[in-house]
Enzyme design. Structure first.
Site, PDB file in Angstrom:
ATOM      1  N   ASP A   9      40.262  -1.708 -17.481  1.00 55.47           N
ATOM      2  CA  ASP A   9      40.870  -0.387 -17.666  1.00 55.47           C
ATOM      3  C   ASP A   9      40.912  -0.117 -19.163  1.00 55.47           C
ATOM      4  O   ASP A   9      40.728  -1.023 -19.980  1.00 55.47           O
ATOM      5  CB  ASP A   9      42.284  -0.382 -17.074  1.00 55.47           C
ATOM      6  CG  ASP A   9      42.993   0.958 -17.310  1.00 55.47           C
ATOM      7  OD1 ASP A   9      42.382   1.999 -17.030  1.00 55.47           O
ATOM      8  OD2 ASP A   9      44.140   0.955 -17.801  1.00 55.47           O
ATOM      9  N   SER A  10      41.247   1.127 -19.515  1.00 59.81           N
ATOM     10  CA  SER A  10      41.392   1.471 -20.921  1.00 59.81           C
ATOM     11  C   SER A  10      42.616   0.799 -21.549  1.00 59.81           C
ATOM     12  O   SER A  10      42.704   0.695 -22.764  1.00 59.81           O
ATOM     13  CB  SER A  10      41.522   2.986 -21.064  1.00 59.81           C
ATOM     14  OG  SER A  10      42.561   3.462 -20.227  1.00 59.81           O
ATOM     15  N   CYS A  73      40.030   1.921 -14.095  1.00 59.75           N
ATOM     16  CA  CYS A  73      40.290   3.177 -14.800  1.00 59.75           C
ATOM     17  C   CYS A  73      39.626   4.336 -14.036  1.00 59.75           C
ATOM     18  O   CYS A  73      38.408   4.327 -13.814  1.00 59.75           O
ATOM     19  CB  CYS A  73      39.712   3.070 -16.205  1.00 59.75           C
ATOM     20  SG  CYS A  73      39.923   4.560 -17.177  1.00 59.75           S
ATOM     21  N   GLU A 152      54.051   5.475 -19.806  1.00 58.77           N
ATOM     22  CA  GLU A 152      54.062   4.360 -20.778  1.00 58.77           C
ATOM     23  C   GLU A 152      55.393   4.262 -21.522  1.00 58.77           C
ATOM     24  O   GLU A 152      55.793   3.172 -21.936  1.00 58.77           O
ATOM     25  CB  GLU A 152      52.887   4.493 -21.764  1.00 58.77           C
ATOM     26  CG  GLU A 152      51.576   4.212 -21.074  1.00 58.77           C
ATOM     27  CD  GLU A 152      50.418   3.888 -21.997  1.00 58.77           C
ATOM     28  OE1 GLU A 152      50.630   3.617 -23.188  1.00 58.77           O
ATOM     29  OE2 GLU A 152      49.280   3.900 -21.497  1.00 58.77           O
ATOM     30  N   CYS A 184      44.707   8.605 -11.245  1.00 59.77           N
ATOM     31  CA  CYS A 184      44.903   8.042 -12.586  1.00 59.77           C
ATOM     32  C   CYS A 184      45.733   6.770 -12.416  1.00 59.77           C
ATOM     33  O   CYS A 184      46.673   6.741 -11.616  1.00 59.77           O
ATOM     34  CB  CYS A 184      45.626   9.041 -13.477  1.00 59.77           C
ATOM     35  SG  CYS A 184      46.090   8.379 -15.094  1.00 59.77           S
ATOM     36  N   HIS A 186      48.039   5.545 -14.052  1.00 59.05           N
ATOM     37  CA  HIS A 186      49.466   5.590 -14.390  1.00 59.05           C
ATOM     38  C   HIS A 186      50.337   6.243 -13.330  1.00 59.05           C
ATOM     39  O   HIS A 186      51.553   6.075 -13.345  1.00 59.05           O
ATOM     40  CB  HIS A 186      49.660   6.355 -15.704  1.00 59.05           C
ATOM     41  CG  HIS A 186      49.179   5.621 -16.913  1.00 59.05           C
ATOM     42  ND1 HIS A 186      47.880   5.182 -17.042  1.00 59.05           N
ATOM     43  CD2 HIS A 186      49.827   5.253 -18.052  1.00 59.05           C
ATOM     44  CE1 HIS A 186      47.748   4.578 -18.214  1.00 59.05           C
ATOM     45  NE2 HIS A 186      48.914   4.604 -18.841  1.00 59.05           N
TER      46      HIS A 186
HETATM   47  N1  DGL Z   1      43.295   4.632 -17.314  1.00 61.83           N
HETATM   48  C1  DGL Z   1      43.110   6.058 -17.451  1.00 61.83           C
HETATM   49  C2  DGL Z   1      42.745   6.662 -16.096  1.00 61.83           C
HETATM   50  O1  DGL Z   1      43.027   6.124 -15.055  1.00 61.83           O
HETATM   51  C3  DGL Z   1      44.365   6.725 -18.014  1.00 61.83           C
HETATM   52  C4  DGL Z   1      44.626   6.395 -19.454  1.00 61.83           C
HETATM   53  C5  DGL Z   1      43.520   6.839 -20.396  1.00 61.83           C
HETATM   54  O2  DGL Z   1      43.358   8.063 -20.623  1.00 61.83           O
HETATM   55  O3  DGL Z   1      42.823   5.986 -20.900  1.00 61.83           O
HETATM   56  O4  DGL Z   1      42.129   7.688 -16.046  1.00 61.83           O
END
Ligand code: DGL
Length: 264
Positions: A9-10, A73, A152, A184, A186
């Site tokens: 993931d990012s 992600c 976050e 997403c 989050h």
């Molecule tokens: N992990 C990203 C997503 O699921 C969210 C956070 C980001 O923008 O990197 O799209």
């Protein structure tokens, strides 16, 4: 098979996906990589997110011999998955298809909502897959970028979070969809607040839960399941392991012992 499942993931968000994977597949070894040096992906172009995703996949495959890659992600899944699938021989699981499959399996699926980062919604990946799977459905996709920062911060029940949810999701409350895809990483931590705002009529589709089901089936069918005694999880990040550990606990739902910093 003893080789680990690679998950990336990012940053911390993908830990919501890892949590579901570890719950569904307690015998597996998981190697999670959070690209905390280059987060966020949600505001970046397809070219950049694809380049980052390839660098991470190369690293996990060549250094750690992963047997499968889970792109936790949603932005990377929406923008880079076709390219990753073309390059690599190991199975690559993204977040889009598992969610769409679940939406298509619902008895009521006339109106489907999708929320995600700007990059995810702009890519049209969910819309395209939904149109192919449920041609008659009305699809309403909306970017909700501020929810990433609020999650976050850990401001789960805070008035500011309820206000932002109300601002983004009020079109859905006026005309509730049969399902809303939480597109997403989050959003699962905000599920309670989203549920409270939308009411009970809408099915909330969680990408981690759906992806875990798909990974389970793929590993079983290929005979690649590992028979360990409890999930083994290792965490890698490209920057600031301390912040990853403290922010990540909310997303993972448990403590994380060792977080190793790596350079790709
Ligand atoms: N992990 C990203 C997503 O699921 C969210 C956070 C980001 O923008 O990197 O799209």
């Amino acid at each position: 098979m003893d080789r680990p499942v690679g998950v990336f993931d990012s940053g911390v968000g993908g830990l919501t996906v890892l949590r579901e994977l570890a719950r569904a597949l307690p015998g597996e070894r998981f190697l999670y990589l959070g690209d905390t040096a280059r987060v966020p992906y949600g505001t970046k172009s397809r070219e950049t997110v694809t380049r980052y995703s390839i660098e991470i996949a190369n690293y996990l495959i060549t250094r750690h011999d992963i047997k499968m890659l889970v792109v936790a992600c949603n932005t990377a899944s929406s923008l880079a998955l076709p390219v990753l699938r073309k390059i690599y021989k190991i199975p690559v699981v993204g977040m889009v298809d598992p969610c769409v499959r679940r939406a298509a399996s619902l008895p009521k699926r006339e109106r489907i909502g999708v929320i995600g980062t700007s990059g995810t919604i702009r890519s049209g990946a969910y819309e395209q897959a939904l149109r192919a799977a449920i041609p008659a459905a009305r699809i309403d996709s909306r970017p909700c970028p501020l929810l990433v920062a609020l999650a976050e911060e850990g401001w789960i029940g805070a008035p500011v979070t309820s206000a932002v949810i109300a601002e983004y999701l009020s079109p859905f409350r006026q005309d509730p969809p049969d399902a809303l895809i939480l597109g997403c990483t989050h959003y699962p931590v905000l599920k309670g607040a989203i549920r409270e705002f939308l009411g009970e009529a809408t099915v909330l589709i969680d990408s981690g839960e759906e992806a875990a089901r798909v990974v389970d089936v793929l590993l079983s069918e290929s005979g690649w399941k590992r028979d360990g005694g409890g999930p083994e999880v290792a965490f890698l990040v490209t920057d600031d392991p301390e912040r990853f550990r403290s922010v990540g606990e909310l997303f993972f739902g448990a403590g994380m012992d060792a977080v190793e910093m790596v350079s790709l």
